[in-house]
Structures are given as C-alpha cells and as structure tokens.
Design a protein around this motif. Structure first.
Motif, PDB file in Angstrom:
ATOM      1  N   GLN A   8      -0.603  87.011  77.443  1.00  0.00           N
ATOM      2  CA  GLN A   8      -1.159  85.891  78.214  1.00  0.00           C
ATOM      3  C   GLN A   8      -0.168  84.740  78.335  1.00  0.00           C
ATOM      4  N   PHE A  19       1.219  97.940  87.658  1.00  0.00           N
ATOM      5  CA  PHE A  19       1.056  99.242  87.014  1.00  0.00           C
ATOM      6  C   PHE A  19       1.131 100.382  88.017  1.00  0.00           C
ATOM      7  N   ALA A  53      -4.179  99.336  88.446  1.00  0.00           N
ATOM      8  CA  ALA A  53      -5.102  98.716  87.482  1.00  0.00           C
ATOM      9  C   ALA A  53      -5.977  97.623  88.098  1.00  0.00           C
ATOM     10  N   PHE A  90      -9.522  95.916  88.993  1.00  0.00           N
ATOM     11  CA  PHE A  90     -10.808  95.977  88.305  1.00  0.00           C
ATOM     12  C   PHE A  90     -11.839  96.603  89.246  1.00  0.00           C
ATOM     13  N   ARG A 140      -4.499  81.132  87.349  1.00  0.00           N
ATOM     14  CA  ARG A 140      -4.690  80.532  86.026  1.00  0.00           C
ATOM     15  C   ARG A 140      -5.441  79.221  86.086  1.00  0.00           C
ATOM     16  N   LEU A 148      -6.336  98.521  82.485  1.00  0.00           N
ATOM     17  CA  LEU A 148      -7.122  97.410  83.039  1.00  0.00           C
ATOM     18  C   LEU A 148      -7.073  96.214  82.091  1.00  0.00           C
ATOM     19  N   TYR A 182      -4.719  95.651  79.815  1.00  0.00           N
ATOM     20  CA  TYR A 182      -3.341  95.137  79.792  1.00  0.00           C
ATOM     21  C   TYR A 182      -3.082  94.263  81.015  1.00  0.00           C
ATOM     22  N   ALA A 183      -3.556  94.740  82.183  1.00  0.00           N
ATOM     23  CA  ALA A 183      -3.341  93.973  83.413  1.00  0.00           C
ATOM     24  C   ALA A 183      -3.972  92.589  83.263  1.00  0.00           C
ATOM     25  N   ALA A 184      -5.212  92.550  82.755  1.00  0.00           N
ATOM     26  CA  ALA A 184      -5.898  91.264  82.609  1.00  0.00           C
ATOM     27  C   ALA A 184      -5.161  90.363  81.618  1.00  0.00           C
ATOM     28  N   GLN A 185      -4.606  90.967  80.569  1.00  0.00           N
ATOM     29  CA  GLN A 185      -3.852  90.171  79.587  1.00  0.00           C
ATOM     30  C   GLN A 185      -2.626  89.537  80.229  1.00  0.00           C
ATOM     31  N   GLY A 227      -3.212  86.543  82.093  1.00  0.00           N
ATOM     32  CA  GLY A 227      -3.548  85.340  81.341  1.00  0.00           C
ATOM     33  C   GLY A 227      -4.995  85.262  80.887  1.00  0.00           C
ATOM     34  N   ARG A 228      -5.752  86.351  81.027  1.00  0.00           N
ATOM     35  CA  ARG A 228      -7.165  86.302  80.647  1.00  0.00           C
ATOM     36  C   ARG A 228      -7.344  86.584  79.149  1.00  0.00           C
ATOM     37  N   SER A 229      -8.308  85.889  78.534  1.00  0.00           N
ATOM     38  CA  SER A 229      -8.524  86.030  77.089  1.00  0.00           C
ATOM     39  C   SER A 229      -9.157  87.382  76.774  1.00  0.00           C
ATOM     40  N   ASN A 230      -9.019  87.794  75.509  1.00  0.00           N
ATOM     41  CA  ASN A 230      -9.551  89.096  75.126  1.00  0.00           C
ATOM     42  C   ASN A 230     -11.074  89.151  75.230  1.00  0.00           C
ATOM     43  N   TRP A 244     -12.888  87.469  77.422  1.00  0.00           N
ATOM     44  CA  TRP A 244     -13.163  87.597  78.860  1.00  0.00           C
ATOM     45  C   TRP A 244     -13.021  89.058  79.283  1.00  0.00           C
ATOM     46  N   ILE A 245     -11.959  89.686  78.820  1.00  0.00           N
ATOM     47  CA  ILE A 245     -11.716  91.085  79.178  1.00  0.00           C
ATOM     48  C   ILE A 245     -12.858  91.967  78.687  1.00  0.00           C
ATOM     49  N   ARG A 249     -16.096  90.993  80.926  1.00  0.00           N
ATOM     50  CA  ARG A 249     -16.012  91.074  82.376  1.00  0.00           C
ATOM     51  C   ARG A 249     -15.360  92.354  82.884  1.00  0.00           C
ATOM     52  N   VAL A 250     -14.606  93.045  82.024  1.00  0.00           N
ATOM     53  CA  VAL A 250     -13.959  94.263  82.491  1.00  0.00           C
ATOM     54  C   VAL A 250     -14.432  95.486  81.707  1.00  0.00           C
ATOM     55  N   PRO A 287     -18.539  96.107  81.954  1.00  0.00           N
ATOM     56  CA  PRO A 287     -18.960  96.664  83.248  1.00  0.00           C
ATOM     57  C   PRO A 287     -18.423  98.076  83.469  1.00  0.00           C
TER      58      PRO A 287
END
Lengths: 350, 229
Positions: free
Chosen positions: A75, A83, A87, A89, A103, B117, B119-122, B125-128, B130-131, B134-135, B138
C-alpha cells in the motif's frame, strides 16, 4: 530518478539473484523463459513477496532494504502492478473498479471519469469485468492503476491472456498509454517480438540470474550470453573452447572457427544466426561439411536441418533459405556450409 | 396445538447460526494462514463435532458447562446464570454440532479465492480489512451462504446433544426434535406426526430458498456471458 533493484531470494533449489536499474520514462524489458523468476522479481518490487536480501529504491525512496530493516507494505510503495489476468474485481462495475484505485476519496468520481474518458471506456463503464473483451479488461486494469498515481509501473506478461489476432491492437493502445507515463516501467515477457516493439532496452533473466541491461537492438544483434542468444531467436548454438591461436573449437558441431577478432575471456558457446549461415562450394576456412537431414517448408522460406559431419552430440545446424532456394541448390544429400566470421556470436556463460 | 417448540427451535437455530457465521468465517480465514502442522491439528479439532455422535458432544458440554464444572460453576457464582437445562443451553449444543459445516464450506470458498485480486487491491493502496469485506467476502459469497444455510438446517434439527444439555421440559426447553421423540415415546402418534410435518415443511422451504437464491445469482451471469460474446 529511477528504479534500482538488487535482490536475492531462494525457493528450495531455485535461487533468484537480480540486479538492474530502470530509468524514468523508458520501458525496460525483463526477458526470460517461463520459470526464470520474472514474475517473482515484480512481486518483490511491489511488496507482495519479501526478498531474503537486497534493496529496492524508487526515486530515492527506499522501498526495501534488508540491512536497514526497511520493508514498506504494498500500500505504501505506490507501484502499479498490471497482472497477467488483470485481476479486476468481479463484483464491481468498470467505473467502481477504477474508483477503487483513487487514493484521495474526495476525488474518486472525478478521477475515475477522467480516466474512463482517457482510455475510451465510456461505453462499458457500467458493465462488469466478465462482460468485457480481453483488450477492454486490460484498459480497465490500466486505468485503475493510473488512478492510484503510481511512481512506477510493473507489467507482467500483459498480452498473454489475449487472442493473437487482437494482440497488435492492444499492444498499440498500451504503448500509447505508456508514452504519457513519466516514471520507470518494467515490462516482463518471454516474447522477443514484444520486447523489440515496446522496449528500447532490456535485461535478460535466466535461471534466476539477471544479465546486464542493454539496448534492445544490441541485445538481439550481438547477444553476449547463451540465454540471450536463444531469446534473440538464434537456435544455432554450440559449446565452444578457445584454442591458443585465436581460433575456436565448436565442440557440438566439430568445426574449427576463426572469428578474426579477440575472444572474450569467459567464452563458453558460439552461435550463428540461421540466416547468416551460407551454403559453400567446397572445403575452406570456417567451412564444414554436413549431411542434410530434412528440409522444412516455412512461411518465410525454407529451413534446412543439417547434421555436421564431425558432430559429437546430436547437434544440428539450421540454415535458412529463401523460397525455392533449396531447389536452386539441386537438393544435395551433403552440403558444405560457411560460417561468415563477422556473424559469429561469441557467448560468455549462460 | 402448543407452538412453543417451533418458536424455541427457530430462536435456538437463529442465534447459533449468527454465532457460527462469525466464528466459522474467522476460523476459516485464520486457519488457512497457519503453518501446515498447526493447521492440520486445528482442522481436525474444528471438524471433529461433524463426525462425533452428538451424545459425545453433549457429554463434553456437560463436563464443562454443568453447574459443578469449571465454567458452569463460575458463571453461576459470578452472574447467577445456569448454563444447563434452560432454553439457551441448546444454543451451545447446536452451535458446536453445526459449526464444522460453516467452517469447512467457508474454508473451501476462501481457498478458491484468487489471491491476485487481494494483491491488486494492496498495490492500489487499499487496507487489508477493506479487501476482506469488499473483495474476498463478495467473491466467496456463494460458499458462505451455502455454509450458513447448511449450518442453520443442521442447528434446527439438532437432537442428541440438545437432549443431554437442555433436556425436555414442555414450554421451557422443548424443541421440535425433542418434542417428536417425547410424543412418540408416550404413545401420542398423531401429535408426533404433526411435528414431523412441521419439521419437513421448514426444511423443504429452507432448501428451496437456497436453490432459488443460487438460480437468481446464476441467471445474470449467463445472460452477461452471452452478451459479451
């Protein structure tokens, strides 16, 4: 400003040991066969995996340094990662996917809209990733990455998930987007065509070890290592030993070759491009007699598969001819070939 | 007809399903990340109630929750709260017995999750957390719903451990399953039959609901796939 990478990581018997730097505003190719550690290198830079040793510095900012105990989270690194499968969502629309990358929460909508416009995604912004074509998915993934304002881009085989007839178009779109990006870009692939078209410079990765970063033209015309030679598309490679008198013994072909220039210190192999090898009329220096094994018809011409008379191994030599060239030679059973000294590739190590 | 057993069964199943939902997901998420040996051992312990006879589960529960046993005694002294032979005792029984169904289905769903998915969110900049919400959740929705419904159905039908820890007191701890047994034992065949039919109706309704949910979820996907083609 640039991206400097120096890292080591081992997985059982596989050892990754890479060191290179990638300047701003230039696409640097990381070229290697599958399983050579290309993707792991990208993952270490992005912070998804942790190297055993080394350091990674982006624009003067240390992302990872084993000795100083620095290891930023993915982050915090501000590194965009495209990827192989993009990847996206699956539970979010195109617009939502892109907004996730922004961000600054207050600007989510505005930034997403700007990128949807910039990457021609207006028609599909309300759709879900599974409703998109491969090329559209890649544009969404790219928009999402750009939304997060990365300082560097990592592209992991971005065309491997696409049908080949779509590739050229997606490739052009990608290279246009990359032109506007000011930071360093790393492009991982096993395809020399992609590297040649997209990257001004590249670094070969073989069995976990990186080689020097070279301009692509030089890399392909004058490969310095066996793996670089193979990746440049040259399949005629033989183990070699230097004789004291400046000549080289091509061990697999059983031929003595005189390059007519100083030999590199650690010479291990010689190579000759298929198109550079020439049919010859009879014995002479830099020539060898071969038995003709078979002739392959190819789209661009004909390839003659030759077994050198003095060959130790089952090593073969490939000779490329133009269409009809084989008939012009009167289809002999044995053939003398000449190795033009200027075209000889003197290779050091793997 | 006294509807207390129906009401009691439903509230026991509902409360234990809520408990199992969170505990099962938590266990599935953390067990999957543990080192292999620890994971293997914990996995066996967490799945054991699925294969043990419910009476054995009931025995263990009585050993720790009974009024003269460590936890039971402490609760009695501190809060004046009895843990056995009251309506909510059955919650412990059905929660323990149905837990492995939720845990195992959720774990299966988490294991099939595409890590790229996350890793991409990380990298975006998204928090763990949140992942996770939200990911990951679902993405694993199907498995988690299936696990929840299965756990609810199992909790509703729990008999063995419930009979041991909550017993059968009409109007207080009676559930559908204990009532069926009691009525049949005392020769009230028609009464037992009525409750059998009630139970059949609920179970059928639950399973039908699951099937309809799945269909609803599948339909837009197929339509979408055709559209893309």
């Amino acid at each position: 400003m640039s991206l400097e990478v120096e890292l080591k990581k081992s997985f059982g018997s596989f050892k990754l040991d890479v060191a290179f730097s990638a300047p701003d505003g230039v696409v640097t190719g990381l070229l290697g066969a599958s399983g050579c550690g290309k993707s792991v290198t990208l993952r270490c830079i992005a912070g998804i995996e942790t190297p055993d040793a080394g350091r990674i510095v982006l624009n003067g900012r240390t992302l990872f340094d084993r000795e100083k105990g620095v290891n930023l989270s993915p982050q915090e690194r501000h590194v965009g990662y495209l990827f192989q499968n993009y990847a996206l969502f699956p539970n979010m629309t195109v617009e939502h996917n892109i907004a996730v990358g922004v961000r600054n929460r207050k600007q989510q909508k505005a930034t997403a809209e700007k990128l949807i416009h910039a990457l021609y995604l207006e028609d599909v912004q309300g759709k879900y990733p599974r409703q998109l074509s491969g090329g559209q998915q890649q544009r969404v993934a790219l928009a999402r990455i750009l939304a997060s304002e990365p300082e560097a881009l990592l592209l992991d085989e971005p065309f491997s998930a696409l049908d080949s007839y779509l590739k050229w178009q997606v490739e052009m779109e990608l290279s246009q987007t990359l032109e506007d990006f000011s930071g360093p870009v790393l492009f991982v692939t096993h395809s020399r065509e992609e590297v040649r078209r997209l990257c001004p410079q590249a670094c070969v990765l073989s069995r976990g070890k990186s080689q020097v970063v070279q301009p692509v033209g030089e890399l392909f015309q004058r490969p310095r290592t066996r793996s670089a030679c193979l990746l440049s598309g040259c399949r005629n490679i033989s183990r070699a030993a230097a004789n004291g008198d400046g000549s080289v013994e091509a061990l697999d072909w059983g031929v003595r070759l005189i390059p007519g220039r100083p030999l590199p210190e650690g010479l291990t192999h010689v190579g000759i491009p298929e198109g550079a090898l020439r049919p010859a009329s009879g014995p002479g220096p830099n020539r060898a007699e071969c038995r003709v094994e078979r002739v392959l018809e190819e789209l661009s011409g004909e390839t003659v598969v030759l077994l050198p008379a003095g060959n130790a191994q089952d090593a073969r030599l490939l000779l490329a001819l133009e269409q009809g060239g084989w008939a012009a030679l009167c289809t002999p059973e044995t053939l003398w070939v000449e190795f033009p000294p200027d075209a000889l590739l003197l290779l050091e190590g793997d | 007809m006294d509807w207390y057993p129906l009401f009691n069964s439903l509230r026991i199943a509902a409360v234990s399903t809520v408990l199992i939902f969170f505990l099962g997901i938590l266990a599935a998420y953390y067990v999957a990340r543990l080192p292999r040996v620890v994971k293997g051992i914990l996995d066996v312990i967490l799945t054991l109630p699925l294969v043990l006879p419910p009476t054995v589960v009931g025995y263990f529960l009585l050993r720790i929750l009974g009024p003269r046993r460590p936890i039971g005694l402490w609760m009695l002294e501190m809060f004046d709260l009895r843990l056995t032979m009251v309506w909510y005792s059955a919650i412990f029984a059905s929660a323990v017995v149905a837990f492995p169904l939720m845990y195992r289905t959720a774990r299966g769903a988490f294991e099939s999750f595409d890590m790229t998915l996350a890793y991409a969110a990380q990298t975006l900049g998204r928090s763990n957390s949140w992942i996770f919400w939200r990911v990951r959740m679902p993405y694993c929705k199907q498995g988690i719903i299936a696990g929840t419904v299965l756990a609810f159905a199992r909790a509703l039908g729990e008999y063995g451990a419930t009979a041991m820890i909550a017993g059968y007191t009409p109007g207080r701890t009676a559930t559908i399953s204990t009532t069926v047994y009691q009525l049949w034992r005392t020769g009230d065949d028609a009464g037992a039959m009525r409750w059998v039919l009630v139970n059949l109706a609920i179970s059928t309704a639950v399973l039908l609901a699951v099937n309809m949910l799945e269909k609803k979820d599948r339909r837009p996907r197929r339509a979408a796939a055709e559209e893309a083609r």
